[in-house]
Design an enzyme around this catalytic site. Structure first.
Site, PDB file in Angstrom:
ATOM      1  N   LYS A  32       0.820  -1.218   0.000  1.00  0.00           N
ATOM      2  CA  LYS A  32       0.000   0.000   0.000  1.00  0.00           C
ATOM      3  C   LYS A  32       0.852   1.265   0.000  1.00  0.00           C
ATOM      4  CE  LYS A  32      -0.743   0.387   5.005  1.00  0.00           C
ATOM      5  NZ  LYS A  32      -0.018   1.647   5.169  1.00  0.00           N
ATOM      6  N   THR A  33       1.988   1.251   0.717  1.00  0.00           N
ATOM      7  CA  THR A  33       2.848   2.437   0.731  1.00  0.00           C
ATOM      8  C   THR A  33       3.408   2.703  -0.667  1.00  0.00           C
ATOM      9  OG1 THR A  33       3.452   1.980   3.034  1.00  0.00           O
ATOM     10  CG2 THR A  33       4.843   3.530   1.828  1.00  0.00           C
ATOM     11  N   ASP A 212      -3.942   7.431   4.477  1.00  0.00           N
ATOM     12  CA  ASP A 212      -3.430   6.088   4.751  1.00  0.00           C
ATOM     13  C   ASP A 212      -4.122   5.521   5.990  1.00  0.00           C
ATOM     14  OD1 ASP A 212      -1.900   3.826   4.602  1.00  0.00           O
ATOM     15  OD2 ASP A 212      -0.082   4.740   5.408  1.00  0.00           O
ATOM     16  N   GLU A 213      -4.182   4.192   6.100  1.00  0.00           N
ATOM     17  CA  GLU A 213      -4.761   3.507   7.270  1.00  0.00           C
ATOM     18  C   GLU A 213      -6.165   4.054   7.588  1.00  0.00           C
ATOM     19  OE1 GLU A 213      -3.328   0.987   8.263  1.00  0.00           O
ATOM     20  OE2 GLU A 213      -1.142   1.178   8.282  1.00  0.00           O
ATOM     21  N   GLN A 243      -7.878  -4.943   9.256  1.00  0.00           N
ATOM     22  CA  GLN A 243      -6.813  -4.539  10.181  1.00  0.00           C
ATOM     23  C   GLN A 243      -7.243  -3.384  11.083  1.00  0.00           C
ATOM     24  OE1 GLN A 243      -2.607  -4.756   8.653  1.00  0.00           O
ATOM     25  NE2 GLN A 243      -3.623  -4.786   6.668  1.00  0.00           N
ATOM     26  N   ARG A 582       2.106 -10.588  10.499  1.00  0.00           N
ATOM     27  CA  ARG A 582       3.420  -9.962  10.764  1.00  0.00           C
ATOM     28  C   ARG A 582       4.548 -10.916  10.372  1.00  0.00           C
ATOM     29  NH1 ARG A 582       1.895  -5.771   9.746  1.00  0.00           N
ATOM     30  NH2 ARG A 582      -0.016  -6.920   9.312  1.00  0.00           N
TER      31      ARG A 582
END
Length: 681
Positions: A32-33, A212-213, A243, A582
């Site tokens: 995504k970044t 973002d997020e 998330q 993770r």
């Protein structure tokens, strides 16, 4: 446009769809970044907007810095002024347009100090009614952009209307000329909303808004974003409802779920190709999260064909779990995996102690992420307080922290006198100290304190570091550090030197203080060669080669309070999804048949999340069976493996092995396995 060629089809579609509302559903590890930074670069490179017409919002300073660095990697040495967190962007806007004197930003400790004073003034028993709870209630109102006059009279704390306590708290902030985190967003929102000219200016200015997020936004952040996006409607929200794990601090997963209702013409693009984890890990994550009902349907996949099975360990108790995980870490280390690439993710802080003991026993270095951080150390807080008072002599909280650090003969009675005079006159304690008729001894002991601040204030804009260094030196703060705690003086002095070093990279003291006040937990993450022990919430956004997930038992994870509440249970399941994803290559999940919880040994049932994982997704290792086999020939106090015993409290059971210090393990018919002293039979 080389940056487009490095994208997969879904990523490229998200980058090139520039006009109109866009929701990018970015699963864990799907890049995504990369999409966000490539999209910003593409907007600039294609001439759709200038650098100052793009607003990009992240949730941590670290993420903002990473975003800027990647954009520079694509476009060269270019600066985009409006990239930052919600709070840092709000602060920029308030600094430009706020109608009032320059304000300070207080941290949670200072907020709590003010709340305690509010509680005291209203005669509330702080032993019975938690100041932290009141602070949380006030913060939740600010997270919804609700001022004290908007709170229903029915909402109360300790029998007093919440609106009255909230108003008292706000009045104290105003008298100190400070804002807390909630104020930054709320005040900037109302400033833009209620000022037509300012609203037109910012709505026209920001042609493109990227967030973002998005799944972590609260109501205030949602309203703020919608307000700025009204004119151009080129809003791109990137996130993953799977998330969303911060509901307990105000995040509303509904914000991302209703995006298509907010914008009927919204384009939705799903990023599902994962570049982080092996396929078995992704299958476990997908199996768990698919049991949530209110979510966008998506499933992670990878082109990586390597197969390393996820391992599920069943342990006798939490002590065996900790010892075995410590042993496993040593095995990974001997196989060439760096300790910094290994993480133990726990659901709650009380779980860490046994892992610390086990790792210490094996001399394996570790760090607790979420423990004492640099800016939480006493000497660093004192240094920051000196700087706060230097730029804002109305800051009574900073004044109280440093007036007697080091000792200046300003005792409790003098502090009480200054406090009383400050409240009576409406002046800050620093100003009272300058003008009030004080006792000769107190006046003499504080003259240098006042004059030093005035001297350093005169040069702070010209040379911030020199001003602060002079302040520390002339007021004896550096000398105090060396004498206060001789054993730790080197570390304390180095920490304060690090403050000065950090200050030197900022244009002003105010800018540095804003930087410090806006830092988050993950921003200070170290890369030392140590095993990471970290809570699942703090691990979001991180990745490790090896991840251990202990304590997957009912009542531990999910927590007991979430087990019977559907909304909380859904968030716990999302937390499980975050924890699993993770891991890059190796994942070990475990549960213990019994566990010490707040001093009591509890028999445990496996987490329902384990029941949701298909059997073919994990390799199960039952440490109890292994233990039984290894202990089949032992004898202690005339007891041996397989003996049937009866205990006065736990009933009938079978001896299965030897414990520590004269104890044995017994598998009881009613409650499972417990470690009992052998002489009790």
């Amino acid at each position: 446009m080389e940056y487009l060629e490095n994208l997969n089809n879904s990523q490229r579609a998200a980058v090139e769809y520039t006009e109109g509302p866009l929701l990018v559903l970015a699963g864990a590890g799907t890049g995504k970044t990369k999409v966000l930074t490539s999209r910003i670069a593409h907007i600039i490179n294609s001439g759709r907007a200038n650098v100052d017409e793009i607003l990009a919002i992240t949730f941590t300073n670290k993420a903002a810095s990473e975003m800027l660095s990647r954009i520079k990697g694509i476009l060269g040495n270019i600066f985009i002024p409006w990239v930052g967190t919600f709070h840092s962007i709000s602060t920029q806007i308030l600094r430009k347009h706020y109608d009032g004197p320059s304000f300070g930003i207080i941290d949670s400790d200072d907020q709590l100090s003010i709340v305690k004073k509010v509680i005291s003034e209203h005669g509330i028993d702080s032993q019975r009614y938690s100041p932290k709870l009141l602070l949380s209630l006030i913060s939740k109102q600010k997270d919804k952009c609700l001022n004290y006059d908007q709170i229903p009279a029915s909402e109360a704390f300790a029998g007093i209307q919440l609106s009255i306590l909230y108003r008292n708290y706000q009045n104290k902030l105003k008298s100190l000329n400070v804002m807390d985190f909630g104020d930054l967003l709320m005040e900037s929102y109302f400033l833009i909303k209620e000022n037509a000219a300012l609203r037109e200016y910012y709505q026209s200015k920001f042609k493109y808004l990227l967030i973002d997020e998005y799944q972590d936004t609260n109501v205030a952040q949602y309203l703020w974003s919608m307000l700025l996006a009204q004119k151009h409607r080129n809003i791109c929200c990137v996130g993953d409802d799977d998330q969303s794990i911060y509901g307990w601090r105000g995040a509303e997963v509904e914000n991302i779920l209703r995006f298509e209702s907010d914008f009927k013409d919204a384009k939705v693009i799903k990023l599902q190709q994962n570049y982080r984890s092996l396929s078995p890990i992704l299958k476990v994550a997908s199996a768990i999260i698919s049991n949530n009902q209110d979510r966008h349907d998506k499933e992670l996949w990878t082109q990586n064909s390597e197969i390393i099975p996820v391992i599920l360990h069943i342990y006798i108790d939490d002590r065996q779990e900790a010892r075995k995980i410590a042993d496993e870490i040593n095995v990974y280390k001997s196989n060439g995996i760096r300790l910094s690439e290994i993480a133990i993710l726990v659901r709650a802080g009380y779980q860490t102690r046994l892992f610390e003991e086990a790792l210490n026993y094996l001399c394996v270095p570790y760090k607790i992420i979420g423990g004492a951080k640099f800016y939480e150390r006493a000497e660093v807080k004192n240094a920051i307080a000196y700087m706060r008072l230097l730029v804002n002599d109305n800051d009574n909280l900073a004044f109280l922290r440093v007036i007697n650090t080091p000792k200046r003969g300003v005792g409790d009675s003098s502090i009480a006198q200054l406090t009383r005079l400050s409240e009576q006159s409406g002046l800050s304690m620093m100003k009272v100290l300058k003008t009030a008729d004080l006792k000769p001894k107190l006046r003499a002991s504080t003259m240098e304190f006042i004059s030093t601040f005035e001297d350093c204030r005169a040069i702070m804009n010209e040379d911030p570091v020199k001003a602060v260094e002079r302040l520390f030196l002339q007021l004896g703060f550096k000398e105090y550090l060396e004498k206060y705690d001789a054993e730790n003086m080197t570390e304390k002095a180095q920490n304060v030197n690090e403050v000065l070093k950090s200050l030197s990279s900022h244009d002003s003291i105010i800018g540095y203080l804003e930087h410090v006040s806006l830092l988050s937990d993950v921003d200070s993450l170290s890369t030392d060669e140590k095993v990471n022990i970290i809570t699942m919430h703090s691990a979001k956004g991180l990745e490790f080669e090896v991840v251990f997930l202990p304590g997957w038992e009912e009542g531990v994870f999910p927590t007991s309070r979430a087990m019977f509440e559907s909304k909380q249970l859904s968030e716990e399941r999302r937390l499980a999804y975050v924890a699993v994803t993770r891991a890059k290559r190796y994942l070990q999940i475990s549960y213990a048949r019994s566990r010490m919880v707040f001093g009591n040994i509890q028999t445990s049932l496996p987490s329902r999340f384990l029941e949701e994982i298909p059997k073919n997704c994990c390799k199960t290792v039952d440490e109890i069976d292994i233990y039984r086999a290894a202990n089949s020939g032992f004898r202690k106090n005339n007891l041996t493996y397989g003996d049937i015993v009866t205990h006065g409290k736990f009933g009938e059971g079978k001896v299965i092995g030897s414990g520590a210090r004269g104890s044995i393990y017994v598998e009881f018919d009613l409650i499972g396995i417990k470690e009992i002293a052998a002489d009790e039979f």
